[in-house]
Scaffold this motif. Sequence first.
Motif, short mmCIF file in Angstrom:
data_model
loop_
_atom_site.label_atom_id
_atom_site.label_comp_id
_atom_site.label_asym_id
_atom_site.label_seq_id
_atom_site.Cartn_x
_atom_site.Cartn_y
_atom_site.Cartn_z
N THR A 199 0.81 -1.22 0.00
CA THR A 199 0.00 0.00 0.00
C THR A 199 0.85 1.27 0.00
O THR A 199 0.32 2.35 -0.22
N SER A 217 3.25 3.86 -1.60
CA SER A 217 3.77 4.31 -2.90
C SER A 217 5.29 4.48 -2.78
O SER A 217 5.84 4.47 -1.67
N GLN A 218 5.95 4.69 -3.90
CA GLN A 218 7.39 4.93 -3.88
C GLN A 218 7.72 6.15 -3.01
O GLN A 218 8.66 6.12 -2.22
N GLU A 219 6.93 7.19 -3.15
CA GLU A 219 7.14 8.40 -2.36
C GLU A 219 6.96 8.12 -0.86
O GLU A 219 7.74 8.61 -0.03
N GLU A 220 5.96 7.34 -0.51
CA GLU A 220 5.74 6.98 0.90
C GLU A 220 6.89 6.12 1.43
O GLU A 220 7.35 6.32 2.56
N GLN A 221 7.35 5.18 0.62
CA GLN A 221 8.49 4.36 1.03
C GLN A 221 9.72 5.23 1.29
O GLN A 221 10.39 5.07 2.32
#
Length: 157
Positions: free
Chosen positions: A23, A25-29
């Motif tokens: 769940t 996103s790359q940005e959240e990761q």
Amino acid sequence: MEIRTLERKDREPLVALIRRIETFSQEEQDCAIELVDTALTAGNRDYSILVADRGQEGGIVGYACYGPTPMTENAFDLYWIASSPEVRGQGIGAQLISSMEGDLRRRKARLIRVETSATEAYGPTRGFYASMKYGEEARLRDFYKQGDDLIILTKRL
């Protein structure tokens, strides 16, 4: 399984876990990993991280990142909580929340705030928070993007 504070040796296994959360996103990761690095910085007072460690049986299988909410009196934010997909439903998230709340009670916290998404993908996450007695305090329509509300949950300690 042991719930304990983050150690430097945990960085790479924790980064690998964060990269596997479907769940996020790359940005959240990237943001979550940035907070891990900040938490490992000497003198950090903004972020605390607990890890769920199964040792030889599986290593790091979950984590929670939280910290004091700036410019408030004894309010804290839960920034991230996640567990490995293969161990979901085994109570690891509940153990992390319980340990975090114990730490925050010792720190005289009065309120915990969580922000989450209203999308269908985050439905199980919202159900988890409800089971841990976090209630919806506010909703900002179309906050993240059109059709994706920000939901603010809180729990008083």
